[in-house]
Design a protein around this motif. Structure first.
Motif, PDB file in Angstrom:
ATOM      1  N   UNK A 525      -4.816 -47.494 -13.441  1.00 24.19           N
ATOM      2  CA  UNK A 525      -3.599 -48.068 -14.044  1.00 24.19           C
ATOM      3  C   UNK A 525      -3.156 -47.240 -15.239  1.00 24.19           C
ATOM      4  N   UNK A 526      -4.150 -46.764 -15.982  1.00 23.51           N
ATOM      5  CA  UNK A 526      -3.835 -45.935 -17.144  1.00 23.51           C
ATOM      6  C   UNK A 526      -3.125 -44.644 -16.689  1.00 23.51           C
ATOM      7  N   UNK A 527      -3.661 -44.072 -15.606  1.00 22.03           N
ATOM      8  CA  UNK A 527      -3.060 -42.842 -15.068  1.00 22.03           C
ATOM      9  C   UNK A 527      -1.617 -43.135 -14.610  1.00 22.03           C
ATOM     10  N   UNK A 528      -1.425 -44.267 -13.944  1.00 20.32           N
ATOM     11  CA  UNK A 528      -0.068 -44.644 -13.507  1.00 20.32           C
ATOM     12  C   UNK A 528       0.872 -44.729 -14.700  1.00 20.32           C
ATOM     13  N   UNK A 529       0.351 -45.290 -15.785  1.00 17.51           N
ATOM     14  CA  UNK A 529       1.163 -45.442 -16.986  1.00 17.51           C
ATOM     15  C   UNK A 529       1.617 -44.056 -17.491  1.00 17.51           C
ATOM     16  N   UNK A 539      -1.720 -32.384 -12.742  1.00 17.88           N
ATOM     17  CA  UNK A 539      -2.206 -31.761 -13.978  1.00 17.88           C
ATOM     18  C   UNK A 539      -2.760 -32.801 -14.957  1.00 17.88           C
ATOM     19  N   UNK A 540      -2.902 -34.038 -14.484  1.00 18.32           N
ATOM     20  CA  UNK A 540      -3.305 -35.131 -15.372  1.00 18.32           C
ATOM     21  C   UNK A 540      -4.706 -34.907 -15.935  1.00 18.32           C
ATOM     22  N   UNK A 548      -1.576 -44.137 -27.767  1.00 19.80           N
ATOM     23  CA  UNK A 548      -0.450 -45.028 -27.475  1.00 19.80           C
ATOM     24  C   UNK A 548      -0.906 -46.489 -27.459  1.00 19.80           C
ATOM     25  N   UNK A 549      -0.161 -47.314 -28.181  1.00 20.26           N
ATOM     26  CA  UNK A 549      -0.446 -48.762 -28.223  1.00 20.26           C
ATOM     27  C   UNK A 549      -0.389 -49.336 -26.806  1.00 20.26           C
ATOM     28  N   UNK A 550       0.611 -48.874 -26.015  1.00 21.27           N
ATOM     29  CA  UNK A 550       0.770 -49.416 -24.664  1.00 21.27           C
ATOM     30  C   UNK A 550      -0.441 -49.080 -23.799  1.00 21.27           C
ATOM     31  N   UNK A 551      -0.969 -47.855 -23.981  1.00 26.40           N
ATOM     32  CA  UNK A 551      -2.144 -47.457 -23.190  1.00 26.40           C
ATOM     33  C   UNK A 551      -3.340 -48.331 -23.569  1.00 26.40           C
TER      34      UNK A 551
END
Ligand code: AMP
Length: 577
Positions: A525-529, A539-540, A548-551
C-alpha cells in the motif's frame, strides 16, 4: 573476456580520455565556460574551478531547457529527452537529460552484464526471462521535451523491441501498459503460460519482485482460472494487453492450471519460484543497499536459486557491474566501468567498523586511479550529457580492484535517515541494526518482509519509530507476537546503534525505541501511495525513513501491535557494555 580486460586494464587512461572528451565538447557551454575564463579547459582548471554540485545546483539550467531554451546552454550534443528519476531530498523528481551517446553507454553496460552472467550460468540463451518491467505515462515539458522513467524510455527503443524483447516472456504491450495492475497480471500470466521456458526471473530492483510475489499470492486463483478456461479476466481492458494476451492465451489448459494450483495451494511457499518455473537458473535483481531488506524474502521463495545483483546504475550514469554473479548478496561488489562517465570520489569519514556516526564528506575528491582499499567515498560524476562534478549521493566502500578498475560495495545513500538532537543514524546503521535484531525471529519461523522508520519528535523527548511487516515463513499469517521476543528485538536494535544514540538514550534525551508491527501487504500500500505521487514502480526504492505524514498514516492504519524497548533492559545492557 577481452573487452572487459581492455577496459579495466586501461581504466586510468580511459578516464583521462573521457574527461578530455567532455571538456572538448562542452567547455564552451554557458554552464562550463564561466569556469574557464582564460579559455583553457584542461583537467587542472576543471579540478580547481568547477564546483562540486548537487541536483539543486544544476536544476536552474535543466528548468531553462525544459522551458524552451536550447540544451546547448548545458551540453553540446542534442538532447533526446529527459529521464525522470528518484526524488531529490525535497521529494521532487529529478529530470536528467539523455543524449544519443549517453544512451549508447548505458546499452554497452547492459551488454557487458549479459556476457558476464551468461558465462556464469551456461545456456540461459536456451530459455526466456520473466522480466517484470513497467511503464509510466510520459510527460512533456513546456518546451515539448518528453520526460519518462528510464525503463519507459528504454522499452520503446528499437534495440529493446527488436532484440531483447524476444527473450522476455512478457509481450511488449504488457510492459508498455500504463496500468500497473493490469500489466502485472498479464506479465505473470504469460510467465506462467511459458513456465517451461523461463530460465531467469528478473526486475531492475528487488522491490518489484517482492511486490510481484505478493501479487501472485493474491491472484494465483484468478490466474489459474484464466489458464483453465482460456479466458482473460474481464477487468483487463487495456487494448494492448488484450491483444497480446489473445495470442498467448489461446485455449483452455486445465492440466497447467491444476499444476499451478497444486503448487500455490501448498501451505509453505518456500522455493515456490523453482516449483513454478522448473528450469529457472537464477534471479537477477539489484538487492544491495536499501534493496537488501528483500534478500531473505527472495531467498525463501527462490529456495536456493542464486540471487544475482547485476549492476550499480542510476539515471545519471552507469557506474559498475558485478563480475561475480554468484557472490552472496551481502558480499556483492561492483567493478567500475571507466568508459561510461568521468568519476571522482569524495572521501567520507567513517570509523573503522563502518559505523557512520558522521558521514561528513571532506572537500577534496580523488580520481578513480587514486582510491584506497577500505576507504569510503561518495561518488561524483561528470557526463557528456550536462552533469559536471555532480554528487550522486551514494556512499561506497572500496573492496578491491579488477586489473586497474576499483571495485566498490554499495554502502548507503549519503543522507541521514533518522535524527534526534545530535544523534544521526544512517541507512546503513539502521539496516545493520535491523539485520541483527531479526536474527532472533528466525528460529520462530517469523520473517521480516519490509521495514521503515521515522523520527517521532511530536513529544519530548523524541523517539525513533520502526515499522516492521512480519509474516510466518510457511504462510501469510500474522505471527503471534510474543511481547518478550519483540521487546528483545527493540533492545538489539538500540544496542546496535552508535555511541551518541546510547548516550542520549541513557541521558533521557531520546525515549525508548518504538516498534510498530504492520500486517502483510502494508508496504505494498505504501508503494501504491508513492506510485500515485509519481514514483515509477520499476525504479521504486522503499523509503528507509518516512518523511510524509500521509505515508506514516498508511502504515499506522495497518498496525496490528506496538511495543517499546524496555527501558531497564536497555540501560542494564548499556552499563554492562
Ligand atoms: P534512479 O535515480 O531512480 O535511477 O536510482 C538510482 C539510485 O538507485 C542510485 O543512486 C542508488 O542510490 C540506487 N542504486 C542503483 N543501483 C544500486 C545498487 N546496485 N545497489 C544499491 N543501490 C543502487
Amino acid at each position: 573476456m577481452k573487452i572487459l580486460e581492455d577496459l579495466t586494464n586501461n581504466a586510468h587512461e580511459l578516464q583521462e580520455q573521457m574527461l578530455e572528451e567532455i571538456l572538448r565538447r562542452n567547455a564552451g557551454t554557458e554552464y562550463l565556460s564561466r569556469f574557464f575564463p582564460s579559455g583553457q579547459a584542461d583537467k587542472l582548471n576543471f579540478k580547481t574551478n568547477v564546483p562540486i554540485v548537487t541536483y539543486e545546483d544544476t536544476k536552474p539550467y535543466i528548468d531553462r531547457i525544459a522551458n524552451g531554451e536550447t540544451s546547448s546552454i548545458l551540453f553540446a550534443d542534442p538532447i533526446i529527452q529527459f529521464i525522470r528519476s528518484s526524488g531529490t531530498s525535497g521529494g521532487q523528481q529529478k529530470l536528467i537529460p539523455i543524449t544519443a551517446e549517453s544512451f549508447e553507454k548505458g546499452k554497452y553496460h547492459l551488454f557487458l552484464v549479459d556476457i558476464v552472467t551468461k558465462k556464469c550460468f551456461s545456456g540461459p540463451d536456451e530459455g526466456k526471462s520473466l522480466s517484470l518491467y513497467f511503464s509510466k505515462p510520459e510527460i512533456e515539458t513546456p518546451s515539448g521535451i518528453v520526460a519518462s522513467p528510464y525503463l519507459t524510455f528504454y522499452s520503446k527503443t528499437d534495440i529493446f523491441q527488436s532484440n531483447l524483447a524476444k527473450f522476455c516472456t512478457s509481450p511488449i504491450e504488457t510492459i508498455l501498459c500504463l496500468d500497473n495492475k493490469q500489466s502485472m497480471f498479464c506479465q505473470l500470466l504469460t510467465g506462467l503460460l511459458q513456465r517451461d521456458e523461463v530460465v531467469q526471473l528478473s526486475s531492475i530492483f528487488a522491490s518489484v519482485l517482492a511486490r510481484a510475489t505478493k501479487f501472485l499470492e493474491d491472484y494465483w486463483r484468478e490466474l489459474c482460472c484464466n489458464i483453465r478456461t482460456g479466458y482473460l479476466s474481464d477487468w483487463i481492458i487495456d487494448p494492448g494487453c488484450k491483444n497480446a494476451m489473445s495470442l498467448i492465451l489461446t485455449g483452455p489448459n486445465p492440466e497447467l492450471a491444476d499444476l499451478i494450483q497444486q503448487i500455490c495451494e501448498d501451505k509453505s511457499w518456500e522455493g515456490v519460484f523453482k516449483k513454478l518455473w522448473p528450469k529457472i537458473k537464477y534471479i537477477s535483481s539489484i538487492c544491495t543497499g536499501s534493496m537488501s531488506q528483500y534478500i531473505s524474502l527472495l531467498e525463501f521463495y527462490g529456495g536456493g536459486i542464486p540471487l544475482v545483483s547485476p549492476s550499480y546504475v542510476s539515471s545519471e550514469a552507469c557506474f559498475g557491474i558485478n563480475l561475480q554473479p554468484l557472490s552472496k548478496p551481502f558480499d556483492v561488489s561492483y567493478t567500475f566501468l571507466p568508459n561510461t562517465a568521468y568519476f571522482e570520489f569524495l572521501p567520507v569519514n567513517k570509523d573503522g567498523g563502518g559505523k557512520a556516526q558522521e558521514t561528513r564528506t571532506m572537500d577534496k575528491p580523488v580520481d578513480l586511479a587514486n582510491v584506497k582499499l577500505g576507504q569510503f567515498y561518495e561518488v561524483v560524476v561528470t557526463t557528456l550529457a550536462g552533469l559536471y562534478r555532480y554528487r550522486v549521493g551514494d556512499v561506497l566502500k572500496v573492496t578491491g580492484f579488477y586489473n586497474k578498475s576499483p571495485q566498490f560495495q554499495f554502502v548507503e545513500r549519503q543522507n541521514v535517515v533518522l535524527s534526534i538532537d545530535t544523534e544521526k543514524t544512517t541507512e546503513e546503521d539502521l539496516s545493520k541494526a535491523i539485520t541483527n535484531a531479526k536474527l532472533i525471529l528466525e528460529p520462530f519461523g517469523i520473517m521480516l518482509t519490509a521495514y521503515s522508520s521515522y523520527s517521532d519528535t511530536s513529544s519530548i523527548p523524541g523517539r525513533y519509530v520502526l515499522f516492521w511487516e512480519l509474516k510466518m515463513k510457511g504462510s501469510n499469517d500474522l505471527p503471534k507476537l510474543d511481547a518478550k521476543i519483540m521487546e528483545e528485538c527493540c533492545c538489539i536494535v538500540e544496542e546496535s546503534f552508535g555511541f551518541t544514540y546510547k548516550a542520549l538514550r541513557k541521558g533521557g534525551a531520546i525515549s525508548a525505541l518504538e516498534l510498530r508491527v504492520v500486517k502483510h501487504g502494508s508496504f505494498d500500500e505504501l508503494m501504491d501511495f508513492y506510485i500515485s505521487k509519481g514514483a515509477s514502480i520499476t525504479q521504486y526504492k522503499p523509503p528507509c525513513c518516512l518523511k510524509s505524514e500521509d505515508a506514516i498514516k498508511i502504515l499506522n492504519s495497518a498496525m496490528v501491535g506496538k511495543l517499546f524497548s524496555p527501558k531497564t533492559m536497555f540501560l542494564s545492557a548499556l552499563s554492562e557494555g
